[in-house]
Write a protein that holds these residues in place. Structure first.
Motif, PDB file in Angstrom:
ATOM      1  N   UNK A  50       1.028  -1.318  -0.432  1.00 29.98           N
ATOM      2  CA  UNK A  50       0.644  -0.083   0.337  1.00 29.98           C
ATOM      3  C   UNK A  50       0.918   1.370   0.268  1.00 29.98           C
ATOM      4  N   UNK A  51       2.083   1.340   0.860  1.00 29.78           N
ATOM      5  CA  UNK A  51       2.790   2.601   0.880  1.00 29.78           C
ATOM      6  C   UNK A  51       3.218   2.624  -0.454  1.00 29.78           C
ATOM      7  N   UNK A  52       3.971   1.667  -1.150  1.00 37.33           N
ATOM      8  CA  UNK A  52       4.650   2.017  -2.664  1.00 37.33           C
ATOM      9  C   UNK A  52       3.305   1.761  -3.209  1.00 37.33           C
ATOM     10  N   UNK A  53       2.295   2.110  -3.024  1.00 35.54           N
ATOM     11  CA  UNK A  53       0.904   3.296  -3.854  1.00 35.54           C
ATOM     12  C   UNK A  53       1.305   4.482  -4.284  1.00 35.54           C
ATOM     13  N   UNK A  54       1.931   4.755  -2.658  1.00 40.94           N
ATOM     14  CA  UNK A  54       1.400   5.997  -3.039  1.00 40.94           C
ATOM     15  C   UNK A  54       2.125   7.192  -4.218  1.00 40.94           C
ATOM     16  N   UNK A  55       3.771   6.463  -4.318  1.00 39.01           N
ATOM     17  CA  UNK A  55       4.921   6.498  -5.274  1.00 39.01           C
ATOM     18  C   UNK A  55       4.319   7.033  -6.752  1.00 39.01           C
ATOM     19  N   UNK A  56       2.954   6.085  -6.446  1.00 38.63           N
ATOM     20  CA  UNK A  56       2.200   5.633  -8.575  1.00 38.63           C
ATOM     21  C   UNK A  56       1.280   7.018  -7.930  1.00 38.63           C
ATOM     22  N   UNK A  57       1.383   7.824  -6.812  1.00 37.87           N
ATOM     23  CA  UNK A  57       0.259   9.043  -7.265  1.00 37.87           C
ATOM     24  C   UNK A  57      -1.264   8.773  -6.124  1.00 37.87           C
ATOM     25  N   UNK A  58      -0.873   7.258  -5.555  1.00 35.23           N
ATOM     26  CA  UNK A  58      -2.414   6.904  -5.329  1.00 35.23           C
ATOM     27  C   UNK A  58      -2.486   7.307  -3.589  1.00 35.23           C
ATOM     28  N   UNK A  59      -3.414   7.784  -2.801  1.00 38.15           N
ATOM     29  CA  UNK A  59      -3.387   8.076  -1.751  1.00 38.15           C
ATOM     30  C   UNK A  59      -3.388   7.328  -0.521  1.00 38.15           C
ATOM     31  N   UNK A  60      -2.553   7.688   0.302  1.00 29.49           N
ATOM     32  CA  UNK A  60      -2.648   6.559   1.359  1.00 29.49           C
ATOM     33  C   UNK A  60      -2.488   6.485   2.359  1.00 29.49           C
ATOM     34  N   UNK A  61      -3.382   6.097   3.643  1.00 27.54           N
ATOM     35  CA  UNK A  61      -2.819   5.975   5.081  1.00 27.54           C
ATOM     36  C   UNK A  61      -3.062   4.988   5.865  1.00 27.54           C
ATOM     37  N   UNK A  62      -2.060   5.563   6.621  1.00 27.05           N
ATOM     38  CA  UNK A  62      -1.963   4.738   7.778  1.00 27.05           C
ATOM     39  C   UNK A  62      -2.893   5.239   9.066  1.00 27.05           C
ATOM     40  N   UNK A  63      -3.700   4.172   9.407  1.00 22.18           N
ATOM     41  CA  UNK A  63      -5.312   4.882  11.042  1.00 22.18           C
ATOM     42  C   UNK A  63      -4.176   3.299  11.697  1.00 22.18           C
ATOM     43  N   UNK A  64      -4.380   4.844  13.111  1.00 17.86           N
ATOM     44  CA  UNK A  64      -3.583   4.363  14.305  1.00 17.86           C
ATOM     45  C   UNK A  64      -5.093   3.360  14.810  1.00 17.86           C
ATOM     46  N   UNK A  65      -4.085   2.213  15.998  1.00 15.69           N
ATOM     47  CA  UNK A  65      -4.869   1.746  16.588  1.00 15.69           C
ATOM     48  C   UNK A  65      -4.730   2.389  18.430  1.00 15.69           C
ATOM     49  N   UNK A  66      -5.734   1.577  19.165  1.00 18.38           N
ATOM     50  CA  UNK A  66      -5.185   2.238  20.516  1.00 18.38           C
ATOM     51  C   UNK A  66      -4.878   1.632  21.183  1.00 18.38           C
ATOM     52  N   UNK A  67      -4.756   1.825  22.517  1.00 17.36           N
ATOM     53  CA  UNK A  67      -3.345   1.600  23.232  1.00 17.36           C
ATOM     54  C   UNK A  67      -3.547  -0.343  23.418  1.00 17.36           C
ATOM     55  N   UNK A  68      -5.363  -0.438  23.477  1.00 16.38           N
ATOM     56  CA  UNK A  68      -5.261  -2.070  23.439  1.00 16.38           C
ATOM     57  C   UNK A  68      -4.787  -2.457  21.851  1.00 16.38           C
ATOM     58  N   UNK A  69      -4.474  -2.327  21.458  1.00 13.28           N
ATOM     59  CA  UNK A  69      -4.232  -3.079  19.816  1.00 13.28           C
ATOM     60  C   UNK A  69      -5.718  -3.042  19.482  1.00 13.28           C
ATOM     61  N   UNK A  70      -6.589  -2.066  19.182  1.00 15.73           N
ATOM     62  CA  UNK A  70      -7.286  -2.297  18.625  1.00 15.73           C
ATOM     63  C   UNK A  70      -8.467  -0.942  17.501  1.00 15.73           C
TER      64      UNK A  70
END
Ligand code: PLP
Length: 314
Positions: free
Chosen positions: A103-123
């Motif tokens: 997914x991150x490598x798609x950012x180099x091809x111009x795609x919008x990419x977002x990493x969404x965090x989990x909470x402190x319980x891993x959820x």
């Protein structure tokens, strides 16, 4: 030796090996060949496909065999990117690298990419996704169970939310299969990944389960095997082994988790008595997985010390 690294890979089960042996030792036809050997290879693959599908309550036509969980995840991500060039890809911050890296490598091809965090319980919480992100996301991947913490996500809730927001949804169920109930039809999701060598099947075989509603551009092109989505002559023995491993895992899942739950709570209690911290202890976790650390002891030092005591873990 005590082997505690089953999330990395499991030993081939003797029943799986027995099912595979005839396909390794006798003359095999190419499943695409229209003669006696070819037809029998084709039939054996379709029988294995039925077993794999049954283990996750999917239709056999939704099962695409690939070489690994890694390939299944790359197939869905790159296949969506080519079929839907306007995609905005989201993934949880705890995904396996075979989701996060493509997914991150798609950012180099111009795609919008977002990493969404989990909470402190891993959820992963859908309520933590901003309104702006919700409106823009078109594809989301959240794993069913984590390979390190064992935390199990509420995939049904995330899938409902994704559907309501017209977001294509994929879950990596590689660590969930065989340990918790996995029901592709009930989840009503677009795609799911499973892998054989985590459930006492052979390495080098896995599946992408896909809902026919979505278009997918083939990642591997050639002779048109696997409905044109994964060309390449099938690894018959591995597919047969995967089918057998799926059949076994469905039969043994409940007994397995009850037995292992008990062992895990004993182990964790003793670890805590020794001063360990258990990560995501309060979260709903896989029976077989515990993630812990000791203050002032480096993880790799502990790993080497335990290996010397003939305990393999990660
Ligand atoms: N996804 C998860 C959650 C995993 O734990 C793994 C392997 O450890 C994979 C994907 C990759 O699967 P494979 O080893 O079949 O490529």
């Amino acid at each position: 030796m005590i082997y505690l690294d089953n999330n990395a890979t499991t030993a081939l089960h003797p029943e799986v090996l027995k099912a595979m042996l005839p396909f390794l030792s006798a003359q095999q036809g190419n499943p695409a060949s229209n003669h006696t050997f070819g037809r029998s290879a084709h039939t054996a693959i379709e029988e294995a496909r039925e077993k794999v599908a049954a283990s996750v309550n999917a239709h056999p036509s939704q099962v695409i065999f690939t070489s690994s969980g890694t390939e299944s995840n790359n197939t869905i991500i790159n296949g969506i990117a080519k079929a839907y060039p306007e995609s905005h890809f989201g993934f949880s911050s705890i995904e396996h690298p075979c989701i996060s890296e493509p997914i991150k490598s798609l950012a180099h091809q111009g795609f919008k990419v977002s990493e969404i965090p989990v909470d402190s319980n891993g959820i992963f919480n859908v309520s933590d996704v901003s309104d702006e992100m919700k409106q823009s996301l078109t594809f989301l991947s959240v794993m069913m169970a984590n390979n390190e913490t064992g935390v199990i996500q509420n995939i049904a809730e995330i899938a409902d939310w994704a559907r309501d927001n017209k977001i294509q949804f994929h879950t990596d169920a590689v660590q969930a299969l065989g340990k918790i109930k996995v029901d592709f039809e009930a989840l009503d999701i677009d795609a799911m990944t499973i892998s054989s060598h985590k459930i006492y099947g052979p390495q080098g075989i896995a599946a992408l389960i896909i809902n026919k509603k979505i278009d997918l551009f083939p990642y591997m092109q050639g002779g048109g095997q696997e409905k044109g989505l994964r060309s390449g002559t099938e690894n018959i023995a591995a597919i047969i082994g995967f089918g057998k491993a799926c059949e076994r895992s469905s039969q043994n899942r409940v007994i397995f988790s009850e037995k292992i739950d008990l062992l895990k709570s004993t182990l964790e209690k003793n670890l805590v008595d020794l001063g360990a911290i258990i990560f995501c202890e309060k979260s709903h976790r896989l029976s077989n997985t515990t993630f812990f650390s000791f203050k002032n002891i480096d993880g790799s030092t502990l790993l080497t010390a335990l290996d010397r005591k003939r305990i393999c873990h990660r």
